[in-house]
Design a protein around this motif. Structure first.
Motif, PDB file in Angstrom:
ATOM      1  N   ARG A  36      24.183  31.002 -10.824  1.00 27.13           N
ATOM      2  CA  ARG A  36      22.861  31.322 -11.366  1.00 27.13           C
ATOM      3  C   ARG A  36      22.008  32.184 -10.438  1.00 27.13           C
ATOM      4  N   GLY A  37      22.485  32.505  -9.253  1.00 31.27           N
ATOM      5  CA  GLY A  37      21.749  33.367  -8.345  1.00 31.27           C
ATOM      6  C   GLY A  37      22.057  34.836  -8.606  1.00 31.27           C
ATOM      7  N   ALA A  38      21.713  35.683  -7.649  1.00 34.43           N
ATOM      8  CA  ALA A  38      21.962  37.121  -7.788  1.00 34.43           C
ATOM      9  C   ALA A  38      23.463  37.406  -7.860  1.00 34.43           C
ATOM     10  N   PHE A  39      23.811  38.473  -8.578  1.00 31.05           N
ATOM     11  CA  PHE A  39      25.204  38.894  -8.675  1.00 31.05           C
ATOM     12  C   PHE A  39      25.629  39.584  -7.383  1.00 31.05           C
ATOM     13  N   THR A  40      26.910  39.495  -7.068  1.00 32.63           N
ATOM     14  CA  THR A  40      27.460  40.325  -6.000  1.00 32.63           C
ATOM     15  C   THR A  40      27.698  41.720  -6.553  1.00 32.63           C
ATOM     16  N   GLU A  41      27.944  42.675  -5.661  1.00 37.53           N
ATOM     17  CA  GLU A  41      28.231  44.047  -6.102  1.00 37.53           C
ATOM     18  C   GLU A  41      29.445  44.065  -7.034  1.00 37.53           C
ATOM     19  N   GLN A  42      30.456  43.279  -6.681  1.00 36.70           N
ATOM     20  CA  GLN A  42      31.672  43.237  -7.499  1.00 36.70           C
ATOM     21  C   GLN A  42      31.383  42.683  -8.883  1.00 36.70           C
ATOM     22  N   GLU A  43      30.578  41.631  -8.955  1.00 36.67           N
ATOM     23  CA  GLU A  43      30.267  41.015 -10.245  1.00 36.67           C
ATOM     24  C   GLU A  43      29.439  41.952 -11.120  1.00 36.67           C
ATOM     25  N   LEU A  44      28.465  42.613 -10.522  1.00 37.60           N
ATOM     26  CA  LEU A  44      27.625  43.532 -11.293  1.00 37.60           C
ATOM     27  C   LEU A  44      28.452  44.694 -11.825  1.00 37.60           C
ATOM     28  N   ARG A  45      29.372  45.200 -11.017  1.00 41.44           N
ATOM     29  CA  ARG A  45      30.244  46.290 -11.470  1.00 41.44           C
ATOM     30  C   ARG A  45      31.133  45.816 -12.609  1.00 41.44           C
ATOM     31  N   SER A  46      31.642  44.595 -12.501  1.00 43.19           N
ATOM     32  CA  SER A  46      32.484  44.052 -13.565  1.00 43.19           C
ATOM     33  C   SER A  46      31.702  43.913 -14.870  1.00 43.19           C
ATOM     34  N   ILE A  47      30.441  43.499 -14.766  1.00 40.42           N
ATOM     35  CA  ILE A  47      29.594  43.345 -15.955  1.00 40.42           C
ATOM     36  C   ILE A  47      29.349  44.703 -16.612  1.00 40.42           C
ATOM     37  N   ARG A  48      28.948  45.680 -15.801  1.00 43.67           N
ATOM     38  CA  ARG A  48      28.675  47.016 -16.355  1.00 43.67           C
ATOM     39  C   ARG A  48      29.917  47.599 -17.021  1.00 43.67           C
ATOM     40  N   ALA A  73      19.471  47.255 -16.447  1.00 40.82           N
ATOM     41  CA  ALA A  73      18.824  48.334 -15.697  1.00 40.82           C
ATOM     42  C   ALA A  73      17.405  48.027 -15.257  1.00 40.82           C
ATOM     43  N   THR A  74      16.732  47.104 -15.921  1.00 44.67           N
ATOM     44  CA  THR A  74      15.329  46.844 -15.591  1.00 44.67           C
ATOM     45  C   THR A  74      15.084  45.450 -15.043  1.00 44.67           C
ATOM     46  N   GLY A  75      15.957  44.486 -15.318  1.00 43.52           N
ATOM     47  CA  GLY A  75      15.763  43.127 -14.845  1.00 43.52           C
ATOM     48  C   GLY A  75      14.577  42.426 -15.487  1.00 43.52           C
ATOM     49  N   VAL A  76      14.128  42.888 -16.643  1.00 39.93           N
ATOM     50  CA  VAL A  76      12.975  42.256 -17.289  1.00 39.93           C
ATOM     51  C   VAL A  76      13.396  40.946 -17.947  1.00 39.93           C
ATOM     52  N   ARG A  77      12.428  40.111 -18.222  1.00 45.92           N
ATOM     53  CA  ARG A  77      12.694  38.832 -18.877  1.00 45.92           C
ATOM     54  C   ARG A  77      12.928  39.061 -20.369  1.00 45.92           C
ATOM     55  N   PRO A  78      13.666  38.154 -21.028  1.00 41.41           N
ATOM     56  CA  PRO A  78      13.861  38.280 -22.481  1.00 41.41           C
ATOM     57  C   PRO A  78      12.544  38.380 -23.246  1.00 41.41           C
ATOM     58  N   LEU A 174      34.342  33.351  -7.811  1.00 44.23           N
ATOM     59  CA  LEU A 174      34.556  32.203  -8.695  1.00 44.23           C
ATOM     60  C   LEU A 174      35.962  32.180  -9.281  1.00 44.23           C
ATOM     61  N   ARG A 175      36.675  33.293  -9.109  1.00 45.55           N
ATOM     62  CA  ARG A 175      38.037  33.421  -9.646  1.00 45.55           C
ATOM     63  C   ARG A 175      38.069  33.159 -11.151  1.00 45.55           C
ATOM     64  N   GLY A 176      37.119  33.728 -11.838  1.00 44.70           N
ATOM     65  CA  GLY A 176      37.036  33.564 -13.287  1.00 44.70           C
ATOM     66  C   GLY A 176      35.915  34.411 -13.848  1.00 44.70           C
ATOM     67  N   PRO A 177      35.544  34.212 -15.114  1.00 43.52           N
ATOM     68  CA  PRO A 177      34.477  34.995 -15.729  1.00 43.52           C
ATOM     69  C   PRO A 177      33.153  34.834 -14.990  1.00 43.52           C
ATOM     70  N   VAL A 178      32.322  35.865 -15.056  1.00 47.27           N
ATOM     71  CA  VAL A 178      31.004  35.825 -14.428  1.00 47.27           C
ATOM     72  C   VAL A 178      30.039  35.068 -15.347  1.00 47.27           C
ATOM     73  N   TYR A 183      18.120  35.855 -16.093  1.00 45.90           N
ATOM     74  CA  TYR A 183      17.400  35.892 -14.814  1.00 45.90           C
ATOM     75  C   TYR A 183      18.270  36.394 -13.676  1.00 45.90           C
ATOM     76  N   ARG A 184      19.585  36.322 -13.806  1.00 48.86           N
ATOM     77  CA  ARG A 184      20.458  36.788 -12.734  1.00 48.86           C
ATOM     78  C   ARG A 184      20.301  38.290 -12.516  1.00 48.86           C
ATOM     79  N   PHE A 185      20.055  39.047 -13.594  1.00 52.79           N
ATOM     80  CA  PHE A 185      19.831  40.485 -13.440  1.00 52.79           C
ATOM     81  C   PHE A 185      18.525  40.743 -12.693  1.00 52.79           C
ATOM     82  N   ARG A 186      17.550  39.917 -12.950  1.00 52.72           N
ATOM     83  CA  ARG A 186      16.252  40.030 -12.277  1.00 52.72           C
ATOM     84  C   ARG A 186      16.397  39.756 -10.781  1.00 52.72           C
ATOM     85  N   TYR A 187      17.116  38.688 -10.444  1.00 49.74           N
ATOM     86  CA  TYR A 187      17.330  38.357  -9.043  1.00 49.74           C
ATOM     87  C   TYR A 187      18.111  39.465  -8.333  1.00 49.74           C
ATOM     88  N   THR A 188      19.088  40.024  -9.028  1.00 51.84           N
ATOM     89  CA  THR A 188      19.906  41.082  -8.436  1.00 51.84           C
ATOM     90  C   THR A 188      19.069  42.321  -8.180  1.00 51.84           C
TER      91      THR A 188
END
Length: 353
Positions: A36-48, A73-78, A174-178, A183-188
């Motif tokens: 639930r915290g910020a994504f790593t660079e690898q995780e964010l790239r995988s998401i994109r 791209a903006t990290g705004v709240r829903p 995590l060796r699995g899905p992200v 909020y994780r995008f906001r933290y990142t």
């Protein structure tokens, strides 16, 4: 467990309820929670990459693609996405073609949340996607005050959850899905901005905060700031974990099985047969002595054994090991030896006093 406040259980089971709470704490952000915290660079790239691939393969629609990229791209709240209107996408002609500026509604404030906007230039990828989205016939016919996507945050969150049930992602740590939560995008976004040198004011503005109060938590979440703390308290925390549960002895005369030949434990593999302690049981467990003995309640280590040398051996093994399960076992053995050393030093200090 007796003595624990009920709120502890609530936090452990549903930490997301404490995010941006009235107390201003950001628990999963500061703790670098891998789920639930910020994504790593690898995780964010995988998401994109996963989102783009899903759109190319018609697994998600253009409106879904545009909405999710607005979040990425903006990290705004829903709730901020739900408050965006068609007129909040401002198109202007620039030297490189059409430029897109977004009017981001503020989510917090006294009776101003529906009219206050902070303008922000859309990143190039999001700008291109929004231009394609705005060209859709049904979107082009909408009135300026019509919702850009959906008019309720619950609907926005439902779309995001639906998209990421179809998008394939992978987390190395995590060796699995992200696990994806808005909020994780906001933290990142916040932690990346600070890592790139943004001031507190710039980071707060980027996150559409009216004050800089919360930025202290984003800075506290930075790994380079947490590492010295972890190194400073690592040994003490290992001792508190009580990996060593045996009984320290000054000589074999104090052993439970003193005088019995089978009680002595030596290390022939690395310490040329030096004595490390005694076994306090006759169970004949046939474990890998002396390493397995370190975690046994019946182990009786000698105070004058070469524990620092044995600790170096374990550290070398940990550095060379690649299998996580074996690394965990070795780390527990290291913690046990540290516990023995700390207890030995305390006893020696007490004897000198």
């Amino acid at each position: 467990m007796a003595g624990l406040d009920p709120e502890v259980s609530t936090f452990l089971l549903t930490p997301e309820k404490f995010e941006e709470s009235s107390d201003g704490w950001y628990f999963t952000l500061v703790a670098n929670d891998p789920e639930r915290g910020a994504f790593t660079e690898q995780e964010l790239r995988s998401i994109r990459d996963g989102v783009d691939r899903a759109f190319e393969q018609d697994e998600i629609s253009l409106p879904e693609w545009a909405l999710v990229w607005s979040l990425i791209a903006t990290g705004v709240r829903p709730v901020q996405i739900a408050r965006m209107r068609m007129s909040d996408v401002i198109l202007t002609s620039g030297p490189e073609g059409t430029e897109v500026t977004l009017g981001i509604p503020l989510a917090k404030g006294e009776n101003q949340v529906l009219r206050d906007r902070w303008k922000r230039k859309a990143p190039s990828v999001l700008a291109e996607i929004l231009l394609r989205y705005l060209e859709m016939p049904d979107v082009r016919r909408r009135a300026p005050d019509a919702p850009l996507f959906e008019d309720q945050s619950s609907k926005v969150s439902a779309i995001i959850a639906s998209v990421f049930r179809r998008v394939q992602t992978y987390s190395d740590r995590l060796r699995g899905p992200v696990p994806v939560f808005p909020y994780r995008f906001r933290y990142t976004l916040g932690t990346r901005a600070i890592a790139l040198g943004a001031s507190d004011h710039e980071a707060a503005r980027l996150l559409t905060h009216r004050t800089t109060h919360c930025i202290q938590y984003y800075r506290a979440a930075m790994p380079m700031l947490q590492r010295p703390i972890q190194e400073a308290i690592g040994r003490e925390m290992s001792f508190l974990a009580q990996a060593f549960q045996g009984r320290l002895i000054g000589s074999l005369d104090e052993a439970t099985r003193r005088g019995e030949a089978g009680a002595l434990i030596r290390d022939f593999a690395h310490l040329v047969g030096q004595k490390l302690g005694a076994c306090g049981t006759r169970a004949e467990c046939h474990q890998n002595a002396p390493r397995a003995c370190l975690l046994c309640r019946k182990f009786e280590p000698l105070m004058d054994a070469p524990w620092e040398r044995f600790l170096d051996v374990l550290r070398e093994d940990l550095a060379a090991e690649t299998e996580d399960r074996i690394r965990l076992i070795t780390q527990e053995q290291i913690d046990a030896v540290r516990g023995i050393i700390i207890e030995r030093n305390a006893k020696m200090a007490g004897a000198l006093a």
